[in-house]
Design an enzyme around this catalytic site. Structure first.
Site, PDB file in Angstrom:
ATOM      1  CB  CYS A  73      -0.889  -0.054   1.284  1.00  0.00           C
ATOM      2  SG  CYS A  73      -1.712   1.513   1.657  1.00  0.00           S
ATOM      3  CB  CYS A  76       0.038   1.797   4.121  1.00  0.00           C
ATOM      4  SG  CYS A  76      -1.353   1.194   3.975  1.00  0.00           S
TER       5      CYS A  76
END
Length: 190
Positions: A73, A76
């Site tokens: 991600c 993230c």
């Protein structure tokens, strides 16, 4: 009239070129080391290592923030340095829990909190009651304000906010049971 011999001018040019090459290499090494030291940031793996285990977080009497994340991600990864900084600042007052959505162990929690995009942040009171959720890229100030409110036990100023997310779909195993509430009463007639 003084003239340089071809040997002297050639060796002088070689020495000059050699010195230029040495200086260029030294500057390159310095630049690379300088950039590397500036960009040393916390990774998701680092955050996972320092994270409070979920079982501890729901039972130790401190409020908690749970982050559902994945190593792939990009949002993230982008937020990891901010989360690390917030964890350093608030670790004595708030549990920071990291749950990797690629680990099927966390499927019940993904379903419970309806994780459909990451990063997904769930804020829990000291009694482990869910009070808010945010999803996606959150500015440092928003996260800090939410943590301050969580610690104070008041409503989060930026509850239910959404930012840029990485799409994620929790794997749900279909059941063929007649007791499945999703069957809507459809029964197989034999």
């Amino acid at each position: 009239m003084t003239t340089e011999s071809p040997i002297n001018s050639t060796s002088g040019a070689r020495l000059k070129n050699f010195l230029i090459a040495i200086v260029a290499i030294a500057l390159s090494v310095t630049l690379i080391l300088g950039l590397r030291s500036e960009t040393t940031s916390t990774s998701l793996a680092d955050l996972d290592q320092t994270s409070t285990p979920l079982e501890v977080a729901v039972s130790n009497g401190k409020p908690s923030i749970i982050e559902f994340y994945a190593n792939w991600c990009t949002v993230c990864q982008k937020m990891a340095p901010d989360i690390a900084e917030l964890e350093q600042q608030y670790a004595d007052k708030v549990n920071f829990v990291m749950l990797n959505v690629d680990n099927n162990k966390w499927l019940p929690e993904m379903l419970k909190y309806r994780v459909d995009g990451i990063p997904n942040f769930v804020f829990l009171t000291k009694n482990s009651e869910t009070i808010a959720q945010t999803i996606g890229d959150q500015p440092h100030t928003v996260m800090a304000s939410n943590l301050e409110a969580l610690i104070a036990g008041v409503s989060l100023p930026y509850a239910q906010t959404s930012g840029e997310v990485s799409q994620f779909s929790a794997p749900v195993t279909p059941t063929n049971s007649q007791n499945d509430p999703r069957s809507h009463g459809n029964q197989v007639v034999k």
